[in-house]
Design an enzyme around this catalytic site. Structure first.
Site, PDB file in Angstrom:
ATOM      1  N   GLU A   1      11.061   0.081  42.713  1.00  0.00           N
ATOM      2  CA  GLU A   1      11.908  -0.756  42.280  1.00  0.00           C
ATOM      3  C   GLU A   1      10.234  -0.823  40.612  1.00  0.00           C
ATOM      4  O   GLU A   1       9.359  -0.301  41.348  1.00  0.00           O
ATOM      5  CB  GLU A   1      11.631  -1.993  42.617  1.00  0.00           C
ATOM      6  CG  GLU A   1      12.849  -2.149  43.813  1.00  0.00           C
ATOM      7  CD  GLU A   1      13.199  -3.003  44.922  1.00  0.00           C
ATOM      8  OE1 GLU A   1      12.226  -3.948  45.522  1.00  0.00           O
ATOM      9  OE2 GLU A   1      14.217  -4.526  44.514  1.00  0.00           O
TER      10      GLU A   1
ATOM     11  N   CYS B   1       6.576  -8.625  53.638  1.00  0.00           N
ATOM     12  CA  CYS B   1       6.316  -7.068  53.766  1.00  0.00           C
ATOM     13  C   CYS B   1       5.104  -6.014  53.626  1.00  0.00           C
ATOM     14  O   CYS B   1       4.823  -4.954  54.066  1.00  0.00           O
ATOM     15  CB  CYS B   1       7.242  -6.126  52.677  1.00  0.00           C
ATOM     16  SG  CYS B   1       7.467  -6.259  51.685  1.00  0.00           S
TER      17      CYS B   1
ATOM     18  N   GLY C   1      15.023  -5.725  52.971  1.00  0.00           N
ATOM     19  CA  GLY C   1      15.356  -6.609  54.235  1.00  0.00           C
ATOM     20  C   GLY C   1      15.264  -5.613  55.529  1.00  0.00           C
ATOM     21  O   GLY C   1      13.970  -4.706  55.043  1.00  0.00           O
TER      22      GLY C   1
ATOM     23  N   GLU D   1      14.289  -0.914  49.992  1.00  0.00           N
ATOM     24  CA  GLU D   1      13.138  -1.876  50.233  1.00  0.00           C
ATOM     25  C   GLU D   1      13.038  -3.022  51.812  1.00  0.00           C
ATOM     26  O   GLU D   1      13.726  -3.898  51.871  1.00  0.00           O
ATOM     27  CB  GLU D   1      12.354  -3.329  49.269  1.00  0.00           C
ATOM     28  CG  GLU D   1      11.065  -2.813  49.056  1.00  0.00           C
ATOM     29  CD  GLU D   1      10.266  -4.018  50.230  1.00  0.00           C
ATOM     30  OE1 GLU D   1      10.763  -4.632  50.047  1.00  0.00           O
ATOM     31  OE2 GLU D   1       9.342  -3.253  51.234  1.00  0.00           O
TER      32      GLU D   1
ATOM     33  N   THR E   1      19.078  -2.979  59.099  1.00  0.00           N
ATOM     34  CA  THR E   1      20.092  -3.258  57.852  1.00  0.00           C
ATOM     35  C   THR E   1      20.178  -2.247  57.517  1.00  0.00           C
ATOM     36  O   THR E   1      21.472  -1.805  56.791  1.00  0.00           O
ATOM     37  CB  THR E   1      19.757  -4.515  56.803  1.00  0.00           C
ATOM     38  OG1 THR E   1      19.370  -5.641  59.001  1.00  0.00           O
ATOM     39  CG2 THR E   1      21.201  -5.112  56.609  1.00  0.00           C
TER      40      THR E   1
ATOM     41  N   ASN F   1      12.118 -13.618  52.653  1.00  0.00           N
ATOM     42  CA  ASN F   1      10.886 -14.023  52.910  1.00  0.00           C
ATOM     43  C   ASN F   1       9.825 -14.920  51.633  1.00  0.00           C
ATOM     44  O   ASN F   1       9.365 -15.937  51.531  1.00  0.00           O
ATOM     45  CB  ASN F   1      10.028 -13.099  53.595  1.00  0.00           C
ATOM     46  CG  ASN F   1       9.873 -11.678  52.833  1.00  0.00           C
ATOM     47  OD1 ASN F   1      11.252 -11.829  52.355  1.00  0.00           O
ATOM     48  ND2 ASN F   1       9.175 -11.180  52.421  1.00  0.00           N
TER      49      ASN F   1
HETATM   50  O1  TXE Z   1      16.555  -8.719  57.099  1.00  0.00           O
HETATM   51  P1  TXE Z   1      18.160  -8.861  57.201  1.00  0.00           P
HETATM   52  P2  TXE Z   1      16.395 -11.016  58.419  1.00  0.00           P
HETATM   53  C1  TXE Z   1      12.208  -7.575  58.356  1.00  0.00           C
HETATM   54  C2  TXE Z   1      11.428  -8.193  59.060  1.00  0.00           C
HETATM   55  C3  TXE Z   1      12.338  -9.270  59.657  1.00  0.00           C
HETATM   56  C4  TXE Z   1      14.006  -8.366  59.762  1.00  0.00           C
HETATM   57  C5  TXE Z   1      15.169  -9.258  59.864  1.00  0.00           C
HETATM   58  O2  TXE Z   1      11.463  -7.354  60.501  1.00  0.00           O
HETATM   59  O3  TXE Z   1      12.305  -9.998  60.515  1.00  0.00           O
HETATM   60  O4  TXE Z   1      13.992  -7.684  58.758  1.00  0.00           O
HETATM   61  O5  TXE Z   1      14.794 -10.163  58.640  1.00  0.00           O
HETATM   62  C6  TXE Z   1      21.593  -8.694  54.249  1.00  0.00           C
HETATM   63  N1  TXE Z   1      25.598  -5.794  55.416  1.00  0.00           N
HETATM   64  N2  TXE Z   1      12.079  -8.034  57.724  1.00  0.00           N
HETATM   65  O6  TXE Z   1      16.918 -11.439  58.967  1.00  0.00           O
HETATM   66  O7  TXE Z   1      18.740  -9.187  58.916  1.00  0.00           O
HETATM   67  C7  TXE Z   1      21.101 -10.761  55.079  1.00  0.00           C
HETATM   68  O8  TXE Z   1      22.789 -11.422  54.882  1.00  0.00           O
HETATM   69  C8  TXE Z   1      24.558  -6.074  54.574  1.00  0.00           C
HETATM   70  C9  TXE Z   1      11.746  -7.225  55.936  1.00  0.00           C
HETATM   71  O9  TXE Z   1      16.013 -11.532  56.392  1.00  0.00           O
HETATM   72  O10 TXE Z   1      17.856  -7.083  56.440  1.00  0.00           O
HETATM   73  C10 TXE Z   1      20.035 -10.812  53.877  1.00  0.00           C
HETATM   74  O11 TXE Z   1      20.561 -11.395  52.868  1.00  0.00           O
HETATM   75  N3  TXE Z   1      23.989  -7.128  53.903  1.00  0.00           N
HETATM   76  C11 TXE Z   1      11.519  -7.632  54.377  1.00  0.00           C
HETATM   77  C12 TXE Z   1      19.412  -9.544  53.307  1.00  0.00           C
HETATM   78  O12 TXE Z   1      20.968  -8.800  54.019  1.00  0.00           O
HETATM   79  C13 TXE Z   1      23.373  -7.863  55.122  1.00  0.00           C
HETATM   80  C14 TXE Z   1      12.081  -8.657  54.351  1.00  0.00           C
HETATM   81  C15 TXE Z   1      18.435  -9.397  54.627  1.00  0.00           C
HETATM   82  O13 TXE Z   1      18.629  -8.978  56.206  1.00  0.00           O
HETATM   83  C16 TXE Z   1      23.604  -6.811  56.241  1.00  0.00           C
HETATM   84  C17 TXE Z   1      12.652  -9.433  54.877  1.00  0.00           C
HETATM   85  C18 TXE Z   1      25.174  -6.430  55.787  1.00  0.00           C
HETATM   86  N4  TXE Z   1      25.570  -5.370  57.130  1.00  0.00           N
HETATM   87  C19 TXE Z   1      13.205  -9.057  56.414  1.00  0.00           C
HETATM   88  N5  TXE Z   1      23.240  -7.798  57.224  1.00  0.00           N
HETATM   89  C20 TXE Z   1      11.080  -7.297  53.413  1.00  0.00           C
HETATM   90  N6  TXE Z   1      10.487  -5.357  53.675  1.00  0.00           N
HETATM   91  O14 TXE Z   1      10.523  -7.714  53.028  1.00  0.00           O
HETATM   92  C21 TXE Z   1      22.509  -8.501  56.699  1.00  0.00           C
HETATM   93  N7  TXE Z   1      22.547  -8.548  55.360  1.00  0.00           N
END
Ligand code: TXE
Length: 480
Positions: free
Chosen positions: A461, A282, A226, A248, A230, A150
């Site tokens: 953080e 987020c 993320g 986070e 996850t 994001n």
């Molecule tokens: O997050 P992901 P995404 C939330 C928001 C969004 C959802 C999914 O609801 O729709 O999370 O977004 C890596 N082991 N937020 O797809 O899947 C992945 O490759 C290690 C809120 O971006 O969690 C990426 O680099 N790493 C959030 C990172 O994790 C893994 C901002 C985030 O991916 C993994 C973004 C694993 N098993 C999304 N699986 C915020 N709080 O700001 C994935 N990744």
């Protein structure tokens, strides 16, 4: 077709198994580059480079590390337009937002921790005439930083800056959905003289390279931003390894608007809090609660401003609302708009995919959407949508507002709009969140603790919190 490379030991290298993933431009829906589909073979190469570089990097004086990181920040500033355009293309956000928020903050993150590390002190504890204790705060060693799509370079640098400043070497994995600015960042690091192996960047998916990164025995701490699911997965797979974890995660943030607020300023800011970055932050305020005496007036003014948001090509200077980051994410957001209507919600504005013209005709655009008439416990108000969708509803008392605000599994951020000082302090105290903004939103001091409670994550953080996360305290006790 541009093929990105991994950054290992100061060099841009291809993935060892030669596999690549397509990278799609959100505004056009077209594949415009490919990124390495990295595997454990690439990870081992990166760990070796990080392990080799760590002693010399940790041995550098704080001033020397700060000098190098300051040069990185200066180099980001020197390439800000190129980076902002790359971010807008890769993520779908308006260029103006990428320039003024994402890239500006990426530079500020690095510069802040370059300065902070030179002021990072520790403690001593005297035991009368018997002994003296002092606390060492040494770098951990090799750490892993995983960032989302994001705010790509903003959150990537937010993690690596304190890690590097503290003397660790880093293996970083940006999101496979938005890899471009992390790739461009490697050239900036070499231009600034960051020693080889200090920062290593591996591109690829969570399962293929994110998972091995989190479970690698030589990587002693993981900083992750993320999704909540996850984050929970990472907690599970690393549980028995006793690694330091900073998670986070998601949010479902409340905005509380009281009748005594500064009306025009509040409307303006609540629109921004709900729809900045197409609602893909987020910290966005996606649940808006309005004190009943001004509900109708605020609703009319708010919906009017949302309707006026200019949806357009992210590269157009006048665009205020760009594309969502991917087709799967757009489909997820549209499915929640359907759900909201099934749950009894009324769409006051928006609700549909936008069919653009010209180069963006196949892009992932969704109207900024406002929904009313839902129950606080329905899925639309309980689950993170992470898109341009917000709900509004009235409340009748401070106590009800606090109960509504706290009524989800999340607890990341919130904003409260009132001129009643006593109420502001009381509500801030009662809200279950890591961050409470009063009469402002996303006003950031990088020294402050950043993070959430409940399903929004673990740890903080920012400022000294980040430097303490990326160091290990050791108490030394000397008898006189
Ligand atoms: O997050 P992901 P995404 C939330 C928001 C969004 C959802 C999914 O609801 O729709 O999370 O977004 C890596 N082991 N937020 O797809 O899947 C992945 O490759 C290690 C809120 O971006 O969690 C990426 O680099 N790493 C959030 C990172 O994790 C893994 C901002 C985030 O991916 C993994 C973004 C694993 N098993 C999304 N699986 C915020 N709080 O700001 C994935 N990744």
């Amino acid at each position: 077709m541009q093929k990105l490379k991994n950054y290992i030991n100061g060099e841009l290298v291809e993935p060892q198994l030669g596999q690549y993933i397509d990278n799609v431009e959100p505004a056009t829906g077209q594949i415009y580059s490919q990124i390495p589909d990295s595997t454990v073979e690439d990870l081992e190469q990166a760990v070796a480079a990080a392990e080799n570089a760590q002693p010399a990097w940790a041995a550098l004086s704080l001033e020397k590390r700060a000098e190098i990181l300051t040069k990185v920040a200066d180099a980001i500033d020197g390439h800000s337009n190129e980076l902002a355009k790359a971010e807008a293309i890769d993520n779908g956000k308006p260029f103006s937002l990428a320039k003024n928020v994402d890239i500006y903050r990426a530079s500020a993150n690095i510069r802040f921790f370059a300065q902070a590390i030179t002021q990072f002190s520790s403690e001593s504890h005297a035991m009368g005439n018997e002994a003296i204790n002092y606390t060492l705060r040494d770098p951990i060693g090799i750490v892993g930083c995983i960032s989302p799509w994001n705010l790509p370079l903003y959150l990537f640098t937010w993690k690596i800056a304190p890690a590097l400043a503290a003397g660790n070497t880093v293996i970083a994995k940006p999101s496979e959905v938005t890899p471009m600015t992390a790739y461009l960042f490697t050239k900036i690091c070499n231009e600034a003289g960051l020693p080889p192996g200090v920062l290593n960047i591996l591109h690829g998916t969570g399962p293929s390279i994110g998972n091995p990164l989190t479970t690698h025995p030589k990587i002693k701490a993981i900083s992750f931003t993320g999704g909540t699911s996850t984050g929970a997965h990472i907690s599970r797979v690393t549980a028995g390894m006793f690694k330091k974890l900073s998670l986070e995660l998601g949010g479902k943030n409340p905005t509380l608007v009281f009748a005594d607020c500064d009306f025009e300023e509040t409307v303006e800011n609540v629109v921004r809090a709900a729809f900045a970055n197409q609602g893909q932050i987020c910290l966005c305020g996606s649940r808006i609660y309005i004190e009943r005496p001004i509900y109708d007036k605020f609703k009319a003014a708010f919906v009017g401003k949302v309707k006026a948001l200019k949806i357009g090509d992210p590269l157009e200077p006048s665009t205020q609302h760009g594309a969502l980051v991917s087709k799967p994410h757009m489909d997820k957001v549209l499915s929640y708009i359907e759900l909201a209507q099934d749950e009894g919600g009324t769409i006051l504005t928006g609700g549909k995919q936008v069919t653009m013209k010209g180069r963006c005709r196949d892009g992932f655009f969704v109207e900024p959407t406002v929904i009313e008439g839902l129950d606080n416990n329905c899925r639309t108000n309980q689950e993170e949508i992470f898109g341009p969708v917000c709900t509004i509803m009235p409340f009748d008392s401070d106590e009800e507002a606090i109960e509504l605000a706290n009524g989800t599994q999340y607890g990341l951020a919130s904003s409260v709009w009132t001129n009643d000082l006593k109420r502001a302090h009381r509500v801030a105290k009662e809200i279950e969140a890591g961050i409470v903004w009063i009469n402002c939103w996303l006003l950031r001091d990088l020294r402050t603790p950043f993070g959430g409670v409940k399903s929004s994550g673990v740890g903080r953080e920012g400022g000294l919190e980040a430097l303490r996360f990326f160091t290990e305290p050791k108490n030394v006790c000397i008898k006189y």
